[in-house]
Motif scaffolding. Structure first.
Motif, PDB file in Angstrom:
ATOM      1  N   SER A 118       0.825  -1.206   0.000  1.00 56.66           N
ATOM      2  CA  SER A 118       0.000   0.000   0.000  1.00 56.66           C
ATOM      3  C   SER A 118       0.860   1.258   0.000  1.00 56.66           C
ATOM      4  CB  SER A 118      -0.877   0.004   1.250  1.00 56.66           C
ATOM      5  OG  SER A 118      -0.051   0.067   2.416  1.00 56.66           O
ATOM      6  N   ALA A 119       0.185   2.402  -0.148  1.00 57.49           N
ATOM      7  CA  ALA A 119       0.897   3.679  -0.025  1.00 57.49           C
ATOM      8  C   ALA A 119       1.484   3.831   1.371  1.00 57.49           C
ATOM      9  CB  ALA A 119      -0.055   4.834  -0.336  1.00 57.49           C
ATOM     10  N   GLY A 120       0.794   3.305   2.380  1.00 62.94           N
ATOM     11  CA  GLY A 120       1.320   3.348   3.738  1.00 62.94           C
ATOM     12  C   GLY A 120       2.605   2.549   3.874  1.00 62.94           C
ATOM     13  N   ALA A 121       2.630   1.349   3.268  1.00 57.57           N
ATOM     14  CA  ALA A 121       3.850   0.538   3.297  1.00 57.57           C
ATOM     15  C   ALA A 121       4.977   1.248   2.561  1.00 57.57           C
ATOM     16  CB  ALA A 121       3.579  -0.824   2.667  1.00 57.57           C
ATOM     17  N   TYR A 122       4.634   1.904   1.457  1.00 60.52           N
ATOM     18  CA  TYR A 122       5.638   2.657   0.709  1.00 60.52           C
ATOM     19  C   TYR A 122       6.228   3.772   1.568  1.00 60.52           C
ATOM     20  CZ  TYR A 122       7.622   5.766  -2.837  1.00 60.52           C
ATOM     21  OH  TYR A 122       8.467   6.581  -3.553  1.00 60.52           O
ATOM     22  N   LEU A 123       5.382   4.500   2.270  1.00 62.18           N
ATOM     23  CA  LEU A 123       5.872   5.575   3.134  1.00 62.18           C
ATOM     24  C   LEU A 123       6.797   5.043   4.224  1.00 62.18           C
ATOM     25  CD1 LEU A 123       2.963   8.094   3.804  1.00 62.18           C
ATOM     26  CD2 LEU A 123       4.956   8.373   2.336  1.00 62.18           C
ATOM     27  N   ARG A 124       6.472   3.903   4.781  1.00 65.79           N
ATOM     28  CA  ARG A 124       7.340   3.326   5.812  1.00 65.79           C
ATOM     29  C   ARG A 124       8.705   2.962   5.244  1.00 65.79           C
ATOM     30  NH1 ARG A 124       2.286   1.586   7.503  1.00 65.79           N
ATOM     31  NH2 ARG A 124       2.334  -0.308   6.233  1.00 65.79           N
ATOM     32  N   ASP A 125       8.717   2.435   4.031  1.00 58.70           N
ATOM     33  CA  ASP A 125       9.996   2.099   3.406  1.00 58.70           C
ATOM     34  C   ASP A 125      10.820   3.359   3.119  1.00 58.70           C
ATOM     35  OD1 ASP A 125       9.589  -0.618   3.474  1.00 58.70           O
ATOM     36  OD2 ASP A 125       8.823  -0.754   1.427  1.00 58.70           O
ATOM     37  N   VAL A 126      10.157   4.396   2.634  1.00 51.93           N
ATOM     38  CA  VAL A 126      10.863   5.653   2.360  1.00 51.93           C
ATOM     39  C   VAL A 126      11.366   6.279   3.651  1.00 51.93           C
ATOM     40  CG1 VAL A 126      10.633   8.001   1.458  1.00 51.93           C
ATOM     41  CG2 VAL A 126       9.603   6.081   0.218  1.00 51.93           C
ATOM     42  N   ALA A 127      10.532   6.246   4.690  1.00 48.13           N
ATOM     43  CA  ALA A 127      10.921   6.834   5.979  1.00 48.13           C
ATOM     44  C   ALA A 127      12.167   6.155   6.544  1.00 48.13           C
ATOM     45  CB  ALA A 127       9.773   6.726   6.972  1.00 48.13           C
ATOM     46  N   ALA A 128      12.305   4.863   6.313  1.00 46.19           N
ATOM     47  CA  ALA A 128      13.490   4.146   6.792  1.00 46.19           C
ATOM     48  C   ALA A 128      14.732   4.497   5.973  1.00 46.19           C
ATOM     49  CB  ALA A 128      13.240   2.641   6.729  1.00 46.19           C
ATOM     50  N   LEU A 129      14.527   4.906   4.747  1.00 44.96           N
ATOM     51  CA  LEU A 129      15.632   5.177   3.825  1.00 44.96           C
ATOM     52  C   LEU A 129      16.185   6.597   3.944  1.00 44.96           C
ATOM     53  CD1 LEU A 129      17.193   3.999   1.340  1.00 44.96           C
ATOM     54  CD2 LEU A 129      15.304   4.861  -0.082  1.00 44.96           C
ATOM     55  N   LEU A 130      15.302   7.570   4.154  1.00 49.92           N
ATOM     56  CA  LEU A 130      15.698   8.976   4.061  1.00 49.92           C
ATOM     57  C   LEU A 130      16.757   9.427   5.071  1.00 49.92           C
ATOM     58  CD1 LEU A 130      12.368  10.844   3.213  1.00 49.92           C
ATOM     59  CD2 LEU A 130      14.325  10.422   1.715  1.00 49.92           C
ATOM     60  N   PRO A 131      16.693   9.036   6.341  1.00 49.65           N
ATOM     61  CA  PRO A 131      17.684   9.563   7.287  1.00 49.65           C
ATOM     62  C   PRO A 131      19.133   9.287   6.879  1.00 49.65           C
ATOM     63  CG  PRO A 131      15.872   8.559   8.474  1.00 49.65           C
ATOM     64  CD  PRO A 131      15.671   8.212   7.034  1.00 49.65           C
ATOM     65  N   GLY A 132      19.406   8.096   6.397  1.00 53.13           N
ATOM     66  CA  GLY A 132      20.760   7.774   5.971  1.00 53.13           C
ATOM     67  C   GLY A 132      21.200   8.605   4.780  1.00 53.13           C
ATOM     68  N   LEU A 133      20.289   8.835   3.845  1.00 47.16           N
ATOM     69  CA  LEU A 133      20.615   9.658   2.679  1.00 47.16           C
ATOM     70  C   LEU A 133      20.913  11.091   3.104  1.00 47.16           C
ATOM     71  CD1 LEU A 133      17.926   8.430   0.111  1.00 47.16           C
ATOM     72  CD2 LEU A 133      20.292   7.665   0.355  1.00 47.16           C
ATOM     73  N   ARG A 134      20.121  11.595   4.028  1.00 49.68           N
ATOM     74  CA  ARG A 134      20.323  12.974   4.460  1.00 49.68           C
ATOM     75  C   ARG A 134      21.631  13.133   5.228  1.00 49.68           C
ATOM     76  NH1 ARG A 134      13.877  13.555   5.771  1.00 49.68           N
ATOM     77  NH2 ARG A 134      13.296  14.429   3.729  1.00 49.68           N
ATOM     78  N   ARG A 135      21.971  12.142   6.054  1.00 50.21           N
ATOM     79  CA  ARG A 135      23.252  12.210   6.767  1.00 50.21           C
ATOM     80  C   ARG A 135      24.425  12.210   5.795  1.00 50.21           C
ATOM     81  NH1 ARG A 135      20.600   8.597  10.336  1.00 50.21           N
ATOM     82  NH2 ARG A 135      21.561   6.808   9.259  1.00 50.21           N
ATOM     83  N   ALA A 136      24.265  11.504   4.691  1.00 48.71           N
ATOM     84  CA  ALA A 136      25.341  11.420   3.702  1.00 48.71           C
ATOM     85  C   ALA A 136      25.337  12.592   2.728  1.00 48.71           C
ATOM     86  CB  ALA A 136      25.219  10.106   2.935  1.00 48.71           C
ATOM     87  N   GLY A 137      24.351  13.487   2.843  1.00 46.29           N
ATOM     88  CA  GLY A 137      24.260  14.611   1.920  1.00 46.29           C
ATOM     89  C   GLY A 137      23.877  14.187   0.517  1.00 46.29           C
ATOM     90  N   THR A 138      23.114  13.086   0.412  1.00 45.07           N
ATOM     91  CA  THR A 138      22.709  12.535  -0.879  1.00 45.07           C
ATOM     92  C   THR A 138      21.299  12.998  -1.233  1.00 45.07           C
ATOM     93  OG1 THR A 138      24.051  10.564  -0.446  1.00 45.07           O
ATOM     94  CG2 THR A 138      22.408  10.398  -2.181  1.00 45.07           C
ATOM     95  N   LEU A 139      21.122  13.444  -2.446  1.00 42.11           N
ATOM     96  CA  LEU A 139      19.841  13.991  -2.882  1.00 42.11           C
ATOM     97  C   LEU A 139      18.898  12.869  -3.316  1.00 42.11           C
ATOM     98  CD1 LEU A 139      18.225  16.630  -3.569  1.00 42.11           C
ATOM     99  CD2 LEU A 139      19.097  16.362  -5.907  1.00 42.11           C
ATOM    100  N   PRO A 140      17.732  12.722  -2.672  1.00 40.34           N
ATOM    101  CA  PRO A 140      16.766  11.714  -3.128  1.00 40.34           C
ATOM    102  C   PRO A 140      15.990  12.211  -4.345  1.00 40.34           C
ATOM    103  CG  PRO A 140      15.948  12.800  -1.153  1.00 40.34           C
ATOM    104  CD  PRO A 140      17.305  13.375  -1.422  1.00 40.34           C
ATOM    105  N   ILE A 141      15.962  11.388  -5.369  1.00 39.79           N
ATOM    106  CA  ILE A 141      15.240  11.718  -6.594  1.00 39.79           C
ATOM    107  C   ILE A 141      14.173  10.653  -6.801  1.00 39.79           C
ATOM    108  CG2 ILE A 141      15.423  12.077  -9.085  1.00 39.79           C
ATOM    109  CD1 ILE A 141      18.364  12.863  -8.600  1.00 39.79           C
ATOM    110  N   PHE A 142      12.929  11.007  -6.543  1.00 39.75           N
ATOM    111  CA  PHE A 142      11.819  10.072  -6.646  1.00 39.75           C
ATOM    112  C   PHE A 142      11.318  10.046  -8.077  1.00 39.75           C
ATOM    113  CE2 PHE A 142      12.027  11.313  -2.239  1.00 39.75           C
ATOM    114  CZ  PHE A 142      11.784  10.123  -1.554  1.00 39.75           C
ATOM    115  N   CYS A 143      11.146   8.850  -8.605  1.00 42.14           N
ATOM    116  CA  CYS A 143      10.829   8.712 -10.022  1.00 42.14           C
ATOM    117  C   CYS A 143       9.795   7.621 -10.206  1.00 42.14           C
ATOM    118  CB  CYS A 143      12.125   8.358 -10.768  1.00 42.14           C
ATOM    119  SG  CYS A 143      11.902   7.862 -12.484  1.00 42.14           S
TER     120      CYS A 143
END
Length: 309
Positions: free
Chosen positions: A79-104
Motif C-alpha cells: 500500500s501507499a502506507g507501506a511505501y511511506l514506511r519504506d521511504v521513511a526508513a531510507l531517508l535519514p541515511g541519505l540525508r546524513r550522507a548529503g545525498t539527494l533523493p530523486i523520486f521517479c
C-alpha cells in the motif's frame, strides 16, 4: 554542485506516464547532483517482473544507486502506507550522507503520500483481510453491502451495492480499527518531503510521440526476454497478488504460453492497454498536481528544467 543544490532543495520528484523518459532524467540528475533514484511506481516494487515493468537495468543500477525496486514479494499487498514506511526508513541515511533523493515513477498516489496530501490507512492484519475477501467471493457484493450497512451505514450509503472491492475494504477497516473509513479519510498523512523544498517535474510528452515510444518499448521488452520472464514468474508465483498481476503484458503473455493467443495478438493488446493506461496517468497528473509542478512537454521544456537545477 551537489552541495549547492542540497542547500536549496531536499528532493526532486519526477512523475509522468509510462514510457515518458522519467528514468533517464532521474539518472542524469542523480549523476549531476550526487543523488540516488528512489522508485515511485507501484508495480516496479515487485520482484519477478524486471523486464515487463521496465525496472532499471543492472547497468543502470551499477551507474547510479537505486532504491525500492523489486523488493516486494508479488504475493504480498503493498500500500501507499507501506511505501511511506519504506521511504521513511531510507531517508535519514541519505540525508546524513548529503545525498539527494530523486523520486521517479508513475504512481501519483505515492507522490501525494510523500508530500502529505494523502490519507494513510492503517495496516490490516492478513487474517481480517482474507476473511472479507473470502466472504466477498463466497457471498457476493450485495451481501457484504448489507453487512456494511449494519456496521457503517454512512460509508455504505456512499458505495454502490455491487462495488465489492471497496465494500470489503470498508469492512476490514471497521473490524481492524473500530472506525469508519470516512473518519480515517478526514485527516492528512505525514509529509516525508516538504513540497516547498522539492523540485517537482511532470513529464507529459506529445501524445503521438508517446504512443510510438510505448510500442517500441514493448518490442524491446520482447527482445529482452519478456516471454521467458513471464514463464518463470508463473512458475514461481502462481498465487501472485491482485496488484502484481496488473502488470500490463503479463496476462497477454501468459495467454501466449497457454496457446490461447498468438504473440502478435498479445503484442497488439498489450501496447493498446499501455497506451490507454498512459492516457489515464496523464489525465490524473493534470488534474491532481497543481501549478507548483513544472510540466515538461518537449525537449525545450526539459532543457529549461535542467537549467533550473
Amino acid at each position: 554542485m551537489g552541495g549547492s543544490i542540497m542547500g536549496k532543495i531536499d528532493a526532486i520528484l519526477i512523475a509522468g506516464p509510462t514510457a515518458s523518459g522519467k528514468s533517464r532524467l532521474a539518472m542524469e540528475l542523480a549523476e549531476r547532483h550526487h543523488g540516488v533514484v528512489i522508485n515511485a511506481d507501484s508495480l516496479q516494487v515487485y520482484d519477478g517482473l524486471e523486464i515487463l515493468t521496465a525496472r532499471p537495468s543492472a547497468e543502470d543500477v551499477g551507474q547510479v544507486p537505486h532504491h525500492l525496486y523489486g523488493h516486494v514479494d508479488p504475493r504480498a499487498d503493498y500500500s501507499a502506507g507501506a511505501y511511506l514506511r519504506d521511504v521513511a526508513a531510507l531517508l535519514p541515511g541519505l540525508r546524513r550522507a548529503g545525498t539527494l533523493p530523486i523520486f521517479c515513477g508513475g504512481t501519483g498516489l505515492y507522490f501525494k503520500a510523500l508530500t502529505g496530501l494523502l490519507d494513510v490507512m492503517p495496516e490490516i492484519p492478513m487474517a481480517i483481510r482474507a476473511k472479507w475477501r473470502d466472504r466477498l467471493i463466497a457471498e457476493g457484493a450485495e451481501a457484504l453491502s448489507a453487512e456494511l450497512q449494519r456496521r457503517d451505514p454512512e460509508m455504505a450509503a456512499r458505495l454502490g451495492p455491487r462495488d465489492g472491492q471497496r465494500i470489503a475494504r470498508a469492512l476490514e477497516i471497521v473490524e481492524a480499527t473500530g472506525r469508519s473509513l470516512l473518519q480515517l479519510q478526514a485527516g492528512k498523512g505525514p509529509a516525508l518531503i516538504n513540497p516547498s523544498r522539492a523540485h517537482k517535474i511532470v513529464l507529459a510528452p506529445e501524445r503521438a510521440a508517446l504512443r510510438e515510444r510505448i510500442a517500441t518499448r514493448f518490442d524491446l521488452m520482447l527482445a529482452a526476454g519478456a516471454l521467458e520472464e513471464v514463464r518463470r514468474f508463473a512458475v514461481h508465483f502462481p498465487d501472485a497478488g491482485p496488484t502484481a498481476i496488473k502488470a500490463i503484458g503479463l496476462a497477454e503473455l501468459v495467454a501466449v504460453l497457454g496457446g490461447e493467443m498468438s504473440l502478435d495478438a498479445a503484442r497488439e493488446r498489450a501496447i493498446t492497454r499501455t497506451r490507454q493506461y498512459a492516457k489515464r496517468q496523464e489525465t490524473w497528473f493534470r488534474h491532481q498536481f497543481d501549478d507548483d509542478w513544472l510540466r515538461v512537454t518537449s525537449v525545450v521544456d526539459l532543457s529549461q528544467a535542467l537549467r533550473l537545477l
